[in-house]
Write a protein that holds these residues in place. Structure first.
Motif, PDB file in Angstrom:
ATOM      1  N   LYS A 184     -19.525 -22.245  25.774  1.00 55.61           N
ATOM      2  CA  LYS A 184     -19.644 -20.741  25.269  1.00 55.61           C
ATOM      3  C   LYS A 184     -20.355 -19.737  26.295  1.00 55.61           C
ATOM      4  CE  LYS A 184     -18.882 -21.310  20.283  1.00 55.61           C
ATOM      5  NZ  LYS A 184     -19.667 -20.977  18.947  1.00 55.61           N
ATOM      6  N   LEU A 185     -21.304 -20.429  26.942  1.00 54.32           N
ATOM      7  CA  LEU A 185     -22.023 -19.900  28.071  1.00 54.32           C
ATOM      8  C   LEU A 185     -21.030 -19.572  29.231  1.00 54.32           C
ATOM      9  CD1 LEU A 185     -25.353 -22.011  28.367  1.00 54.32           C
ATOM     10  CD2 LEU A 185     -25.206 -19.522  27.771  1.00 54.32           C
ATOM     11  N   ALA A 186     -20.190 -20.426  29.458  1.00 54.15           N
ATOM     12  CA  ALA A 186     -19.376 -20.235  30.638  1.00 54.15           C
ATOM     13  C   ALA A 186     -18.248 -19.085  30.165  1.00 54.15           C
ATOM     14  CB  ALA A 186     -18.613 -21.513  30.922  1.00 54.15           C
TER      15      ALA A 186
ATOM     16  N   VAL B  72     -26.708  -4.137  34.687  1.00 50.95           N
ATOM     17  CA  VAL B  72     -26.736  -4.205  33.384  1.00 50.95           C
ATOM     18  C   VAL B  72     -27.527  -5.509  32.603  1.00 50.95           C
ATOM     19  CG1 VAL B  72     -24.499  -5.243  32.993  1.00 50.95           C
ATOM     20  CG2 VAL B  72     -25.032  -3.804  31.283  1.00 50.95           C
ATOM     21  N   SER B  73     -27.850  -5.516  31.377  1.00 45.99           N
ATOM     22  CA  SER B  73     -28.286  -6.538  30.811  1.00 45.99           C
ATOM     23  C   SER B  73     -27.921  -6.839  29.447  1.00 45.99           C
ATOM     24  CB  SER B  73     -29.914  -6.595  30.561  1.00 45.99           C
ATOM     25  OG  SER B  73     -30.456  -7.778  29.711  1.00 45.99           O
ATOM     26  N   PRO B  74     -26.578  -7.403  29.281  1.00 51.96           N
ATOM     27  CA  PRO B  74     -25.785  -7.163  28.345  1.00 51.96           C
ATOM     28  C   PRO B  74     -26.204  -7.702  27.077  1.00 51.96           C
ATOM     29  CG  PRO B  74     -24.462  -8.662  29.576  1.00 51.96           C
ATOM     30  CD  PRO B  74     -26.115  -8.207  30.541  1.00 51.96           C
ATOM     31  N   ALA B  75     -26.034  -7.365  25.833  1.00 52.87           N
ATOM     32  CA  ALA B  75     -26.575  -8.029  24.585  1.00 52.87           C
ATOM     33  C   ALA B  75     -25.364  -9.266  24.237  1.00 52.87           C
ATOM     34  CB  ALA B  75     -26.197  -7.007  23.303  1.00 52.87           C
ATOM     35  N   LEU B  76     -26.227 -10.063  23.677  1.00 55.07           N
ATOM     36  CA  LEU B  76     -25.287 -11.540  23.412  1.00 55.07           C
ATOM     37  C   LEU B  76     -24.587 -11.163  22.419  1.00 55.07           C
ATOM     38  CD1 LEU B  76     -27.909 -13.982  24.635  1.00 55.07           C
ATOM     39  CD2 LEU B  76     -26.082 -12.944  25.889  1.00 55.07           C
ATOM     40  N   PRO B  77     -23.452 -12.126  21.814  1.00 52.95           N
ATOM     41  CA  PRO B  77     -22.734 -11.997  20.700  1.00 52.95           C
ATOM     42  C   PRO B  77     -23.636 -12.910  19.695  1.00 52.95           C
ATOM     43  CG  PRO B  77     -21.814 -13.716  22.183  1.00 52.95           C
ATOM     44  CD  PRO B  77     -22.699 -13.066  23.017  1.00 52.95           C
ATOM     45  N   GLN B  78     -23.740 -12.608  18.358  1.00 53.33           N
ATOM     46  CA  GLN B  78     -24.148 -13.234  17.283  1.00 53.33           C
ATOM     47  C   GLN B  78     -23.517 -14.549  17.402  1.00 53.33           C
ATOM     48  OE1 GLN B  78     -26.747 -12.287  15.378  1.00 53.33           O
ATOM     49  NE2 GLN B  78     -26.715 -10.628  16.819  1.00 53.33           N
ATOM     50  N   PRO B  79     -24.275 -15.517  17.019  1.00 49.95           N
ATOM     51  CA  PRO B  79     -23.815 -16.904  16.822  1.00 49.95           C
ATOM     52  C   PRO B  79     -23.335 -17.311  15.382  1.00 49.95           C
ATOM     53  CG  PRO B  79     -26.361 -16.851  16.420  1.00 49.95           C
ATOM     54  CD  PRO B  79     -25.827 -15.603  16.887  1.00 49.95           C
ATOM     55  N   ALA B  80     -22.419 -18.108  15.524  1.00 52.79           N
ATOM     56  CA  ALA B  80     -21.669 -18.454  14.222  1.00 52.79           C
ATOM     57  C   ALA B  80     -22.766 -19.245  13.320  1.00 52.79           C
ATOM     58  CB  ALA B  80     -20.470 -19.599  14.349  1.00 52.79           C
ATOM     59  N   PRO B  81     -22.702 -19.134  11.798  1.00 58.35           N
ATOM     60  CA  PRO B  81     -23.633 -19.810  11.192  1.00 58.35           C
ATOM     61  C   PRO B  81     -24.012 -21.307  11.395  1.00 58.35           C
ATOM     62  CG  PRO B  81     -22.007 -18.413   9.783  1.00 58.35           C
ATOM     63  CD  PRO B  81     -21.664 -18.547  11.204  1.00 58.35           C
ATOM     64  N   GLY B  82     -25.189 -21.589  11.701  1.00 60.03           N
ATOM     65  CA  GLY B  82     -25.774 -22.914  11.808  1.00 60.03           C
ATOM     66  C   GLY B  82     -25.665 -23.417  13.357  1.00 60.03           C
ATOM     67  N   GLU B  83     -25.366 -22.202  14.134  1.00 54.59           N
ATOM     68  CA  GLU B  83     -25.268 -22.141  15.581  1.00 54.59           C
ATOM     69  C   GLU B  83     -26.526 -21.700  16.277  1.00 54.59           C
ATOM     70  OE1 GLU B  83     -21.759 -21.428  17.699  1.00 54.59           O
ATOM     71  OE2 GLU B  83     -20.545 -23.163  16.670  1.00 54.59           O
TER      72      GLU B  83
ATOM     73  N   ARG C  99     -23.170 -29.866  36.443  1.00 50.75           N
ATOM     74  CA  ARG C  99     -21.504 -30.010  36.487  1.00 50.75           C
ATOM     75  C   ARG C  99     -20.786 -29.892  35.482  1.00 50.75           C
ATOM     76  NH1 ARG C  99     -20.642 -36.226  37.629  1.00 50.75           N
ATOM     77  NH2 ARG C  99     -22.344 -35.703  39.611  1.00 50.75           N
ATOM     78  N   GLY C 100     -21.220 -29.459  34.082  1.00 50.64           N
ATOM     79  CA  GLY C 100     -20.432 -28.929  33.164  1.00 50.64           C
ATOM     80  C   GLY C 100     -20.110 -27.561  33.135  1.00 50.64           C
ATOM     81  N   LEU C 101     -21.273 -26.888  33.625  1.00 49.11           N
ATOM     82  CA  LEU C 101     -21.110 -25.538  33.857  1.00 49.11           C
ATOM     83  C   LEU C 101     -20.113 -25.036  34.873  1.00 49.11           C
ATOM     84  CD1 LEU C 101     -21.424 -22.591  32.864  1.00 49.11           C
ATOM     85  CD2 LEU C 101     -23.624 -22.686  34.110  1.00 49.11           C
ATOM     86  N   ALA C 102     -20.182 -25.932  35.989  1.00 51.46           N
ATOM     87  CA  ALA C 102     -19.171 -25.607  37.118  1.00 51.46           C
ATOM     88  C   ALA C 102     -17.874 -25.822  36.965  1.00 51.46           C
ATOM     89  CB  ALA C 102     -19.832 -26.508  38.438  1.00 51.46           C
ATOM     90  N   ALA C 103     -17.694 -26.933  35.773  1.00 53.89           N
ATOM     91  CA  ALA C 103     -16.346 -27.419  35.764  1.00 53.89           C
ATOM     92  C   ALA C 103     -15.711 -26.423  34.763  1.00 53.89           C
ATOM     93  CB  ALA C 103     -16.301 -28.609  34.928  1.00 53.89           C
ATOM     94  N   GLU C 104     -16.562 -25.719  33.770  1.00 54.04           N
ATOM     95  CA  GLU C 104     -16.040 -24.645  32.937  1.00 54.04           C
ATOM     96  C   GLU C 104     -15.849 -23.488  33.371  1.00 54.04           C
ATOM     97  OE1 GLU C 104     -15.350 -24.616  29.595  1.00 54.04           O
ATOM     98  OE2 GLU C 104     -16.122 -26.775  29.138  1.00 54.04           O
ATOM     99  N   LEU C 105     -16.623 -22.893  34.692  1.00 52.19           N
ATOM    100  CA  LEU C 105     -16.237 -21.983  35.446  1.00 52.19           C
ATOM    101  C   LEU C 105     -14.993 -22.164  36.245  1.00 52.19           C
ATOM    102  CD1 LEU C 105     -19.910 -20.772  36.229  1.00 52.19           C
ATOM    103  CD2 LEU C 105     -18.307 -19.500  34.760  1.00 52.19           C
ATOM    104  N   GLY C 106     -14.858 -23.535  36.616  1.00 48.40           N
ATOM    105  CA  GLY C 106     -13.591 -23.579  37.675  1.00 48.40           C
ATOM    106  C   GLY C 106     -13.787 -23.357  38.891  1.00 48.40           C
ATOM    107  N   TRP C 107     -15.181 -23.311  39.156  1.00 45.70           N
ATOM    108  CA  TRP C 107     -15.518 -23.040  40.706  1.00 45.70           C
ATOM    109  C   TRP C 107     -15.729 -24.479  41.558  1.00 45.70           C
ATOM    110  CZ3 TRP C 107     -20.127 -19.068  40.338  1.00 45.70           C
ATOM    111  CH2 TRP C 107     -19.469 -17.821  39.821  1.00 45.70           C
ATOM    112  N   ASP C 108     -16.251 -25.653  40.754  1.00 47.85           N
ATOM    113  CA  ASP C 108     -16.411 -26.904  41.365  1.00 47.85           C
ATOM    114  C   ASP C 108     -16.423 -28.038  40.362  1.00 47.85           C
ATOM    115  OD1 ASP C 108     -17.240 -29.129  42.944  1.00 47.85           O
ATOM    116  OD2 ASP C 108     -17.583 -27.801  44.443  1.00 47.85           O
ATOM    117  N   THR C 109     -15.941 -28.983  40.590  1.00 45.19           N
ATOM    118  CA  THR C 109     -16.013 -30.087  39.439  1.00 45.19           C
ATOM    119  C   THR C 109     -16.580 -31.454  40.067  1.00 45.19           C
ATOM    120  OG1 THR C 109     -13.806 -30.723  40.031  1.00 45.19           O
ATOM    121  CG2 THR C 109     -14.127 -29.286  38.156  1.00 45.19           C
ATOM    122  N   ALA C 110     -17.251 -31.265  41.336  1.00 44.48           N
ATOM    123  CA  ALA C 110     -17.837 -32.367  41.684  1.00 44.48           C
ATOM    124  C   ALA C 110     -19.293 -32.445  41.642  1.00 44.48           C
ATOM    125  CB  ALA C 110     -17.524 -32.456  43.280  1.00 44.48           C
TER     126      ALA C 110
END
Length: 272
Positions: free
Chosen positions: A45-47, A245-256, A73-84
């Motif tokens: 979700k961050l990515a 800009v410092s954008p507002a974050l989306p509201q999380p789903a219930p329980g998240e 490594r997980g964020l890099a992979a989600e962004l598609g920039w690098d998976t190594a």
């Protein structure tokens, strides 16, 4: 041009592979800094949120590399920039301390990460000053991570990422010492970007060190980042801000949990 849709203005780069094939020098770079509160971070979700703003350089604090999960490594992979590994050409992790057990030992780390669409040719990490021993005020180790990033046209920019000590009293003294150490060290001829969670507000001693030394508060008009205050910054030298800009974050789903307790700061910089 909207900061949501804008990218590098003279050389649009969508992946590391395409960066090497672009000959025109970039004149504008989008920098995004974000304390992601790694202990509860939802990396996919961050990515997805980060992709909305399409940064060219992403600086992340409180990101974790542990035996259970490698968020770098997980964020890099989600962004598609690098998976190594996290020392690959487009990713660098500068460890700081051990999550959940400051000043402890082991192979689990929390720290500051640099992600970039452009190649990295040099990396460095420093442990910042501390004035107290563990446990106690200011016991968490803090670090400064740096990378030399090669923009299209072989222009280089030095990118630095940090997270300073929190708190009043001894924490404030330590934070100010860290800010001074960083400013004294960063003496380069190439364009500079320094960003991260400085844990202090505009007008504080921590803050004023930088404009007095000739740094530009590139995110000055971005807005608050934590509890109605601005404590996350993008500083620049030889790089002129055009949008922030410092954008507002989306509201999380219930329980998240929320995406983070901080809002990111996103700045467009013109190099030169």
């Amino acid at each position: 041009m909207s900061i949501v849709s804008a990218a590098v203005t003279t050389a649009v780069v969508t992946s590391p592979a395409s960066a090497s094939g672009v000959e025109a020098a970039a004149t504008s770079v989008r920098v995004m800094t974000w304390n992601i509160h790694g202990s509860t971070a939802n990396i996919p979700k961050l990515a997805a949120f980060i992709k909305r703003y399409d940064p060219d350089v992403l600086l992340v604090q409180e990101i974790q590399v542990t035996s259970q999960r490698n968020q770098v490594r997980g964020l890099a992979a989600e962004l598609g920039w690098d998976t190594a590994a996290e020392r690959a050409d487009h990713v660098y992790f500068g460890r700081a301390d051990h999550p959940g057990a400051p000043c402890g030992s082991g192979d689990d780390w929390v720290g500051n990460a640099i992600f970039t669409k452009f190649p990295i040719d040099k990396r460095v990490r420093f442990t910042l000053p501390r004035h107290s021993s563990c446990p106690g005020a200011g016991s968490v180790h803090r670090s400064l991570a740096g990378a030399s990033v090669i923009l299209p046209g072989s222009t280089k920019i030095a990118v630095w990422n940090t997270h300073l000590t929190v708190g009043a009293g001894a924490g404030r003294v330590q934070r100010e010492a860290q800010a001074r150490w960083i400013e004294n060290y960063l003496d380069h001829t190439v364009p500079l970007v320094l960003a991260g969670d400085f844990n202090d507000v505009q007008g504080s001693t921590t803050y004023t060190i930088y404009p007095r030394a000739g740094w530009t508060d590139a995110g000055k008009n971005a807005g608050p980042t934590l509890n109605g205050k601005r404590i996350d910054y993008v500083w620049s030298k030889k790089a002129t801000p055009t949008k922030a800009v410092s954008p507002a974050l989306p509201q999380p789903a219930p329980g998240e949990p929320k995406l983070s307790d901080h809002r990111p700061v996103i700045v467009d910089l013109t190099i030169g």
